[in-house]
Design a protein around this motif. Sequence first.
Motif, PDB file in Angstrom:
ATOM      1  N   ILE A  35      75.177  38.769  83.169  1.00 22.28           N
ATOM      2  CA  ILE A  35      74.789  38.521  84.565  1.00 22.28           C
ATOM      3  C   ILE A  35      74.481  37.046  84.775  1.00 22.28           C
ATOM      4  N   MET A  36      73.703  36.465  83.883  1.00 15.97           N
ATOM      5  CA  MET A  36      73.287  35.076  84.063  1.00 15.97           C
ATOM      6  C   MET A  36      74.443  34.089  83.874  1.00 15.97           C
ATOM      7  N   THR A  37      75.491  34.485  83.192  1.00 16.12           N
ATOM      8  CA  THR A  37      76.616  33.559  82.998  1.00 16.12           C
ATOM      9  C   THR A  37      77.792  33.838  83.927  1.00 16.12           C
ATOM     10  N   LYS A  38      77.944  35.064  84.400  1.00 17.13           N
ATOM     11  CA  LYS A  38      79.120  35.423  85.201  1.00 17.13           C
ATOM     12  C   LYS A  38      78.858  35.488  86.702  1.00 17.13           C
ATOM     13  N   ARG A  56      69.203  30.178  89.254  1.00 18.42           N
ATOM     14  CA  ARG A  56      69.234  30.561  87.836  1.00 18.42           C
ATOM     15  C   ARG A  56      68.301  29.717  86.969  1.00 18.42           C
ATOM     16  N   HIS A  57      67.787  28.599  87.496  1.00 18.97           N
ATOM     17  CA  HIS A  57      66.864  27.750  86.739  1.00 18.97           C
ATOM     18  C   HIS A  57      65.405  28.015  87.112  1.00 18.97           C
ATOM     19  N   ASP A  58      65.172  28.998  87.963  1.00 12.71           N
ATOM     20  CA  ASP A  58      63.833  29.294  88.459  1.00 12.71           C
ATOM     21  C   ASP A  58      63.267  30.523  87.742  1.00 12.71           C
ATOM     22  N   ALA A  59      61.994  30.460  87.432  1.00 13.33           N
ATOM     23  CA  ALA A  59      61.331  31.580  86.752  1.00 13.33           C
ATOM     24  C   ALA A  59      61.367  32.852  87.592  1.00 13.33           C
ATOM     25  N   GLU A  60      61.391  32.718  88.915  1.00 13.10           N
ATOM     26  CA  GLU A  60      61.395  33.887  89.793  1.00 13.10           C
ATOM     27  C   GLU A  60      62.623  34.763  89.534  1.00 13.10           C
ATOM     28  N   LEU A  61      63.798  34.162  89.382  1.00 19.49           N
ATOM     29  CA  LEU A  61      65.007  34.940  89.075  1.00 19.49           C
ATOM     30  C   LEU A  61      64.906  35.565  87.689  1.00 19.49           C
ATOM     31  N   LEU A  84      79.994  38.119  97.844  1.00 21.14           N
ATOM     32  CA  LEU A  84      79.758  36.678  97.805  1.00 21.14           C
ATOM     33  C   LEU A  84      79.442  36.176  96.401  1.00 21.14           C
ATOM     34  N   HIS A  85      78.697  36.925  95.625  1.00 24.95           N
ATOM     35  CA  HIS A  85      78.284  36.460  94.297  1.00 24.95           C
ATOM     36  C   HIS A  85      79.398  36.534  93.249  1.00 24.95           C
ATOM     37  N   VAL A  86      80.555  37.078  93.588  1.00 22.64           N
ATOM     38  CA  VAL A  86      81.681  37.054  92.642  1.00 22.64           C
ATOM     39  C   VAL A  86      82.646  35.916  92.948  1.00 22.64           C
ATOM     40  N   ILE A  87      82.391  35.181  94.020  1.00 24.03           N
ATOM     41  CA  ILE A  87      83.176  33.988  94.352  1.00 24.03           C
ATOM     42  C   ILE A  87      82.437  32.794  93.764  1.00 24.03           C
TER      43      ILE A  87
END
Length: 139
Positions: free
Chosen positions: A98-101, A65-70, A30-33
């Motif tokens: 990872i954070m961009t792709k 991706r905008h949360d400190a938890e991630l 799912l995370h590559v779509i």
Amino acid sequence: MDVHWSRSFCRDACNGADSKYDAASCILVLHVINDEQEKLKLLRAIKEHLKPGAPFVLVSAYGDRHDAELRNRLNIWKSFFLDVGYESAEVEEMGNTIMTKVSFLSEPKIEQLLREAGFTNIGRFHSTGLFGGWICHAE
């Protein structure tokens, strides 16, 4: 009880097939779509080929991706690579990739897509580093 394992791609198993399966999984896909509607389309296709009540396991990278938890989980992930001897610059590059792709979705968004696709009894059963696992059932 006879068990028949079927390993296939949804595009092959779902295209025009009338088969209904007892269970299914979608692991690290799912995370590559990138497109959210394409993610939903995939989940709906899987659900349509499951018997009512059939379990479905989803494992995907997740987070906002905008949360400190991630970012905190990413820092923990990076620490494992540093601990086994990777160079700091290499680990930073991997983290930036990872954070961009990776097409992250928050946990509530993943659960929303599962509901929209026709799954119920959704629960996260596992979390490690950047990945989580959910189990749910076809309506």
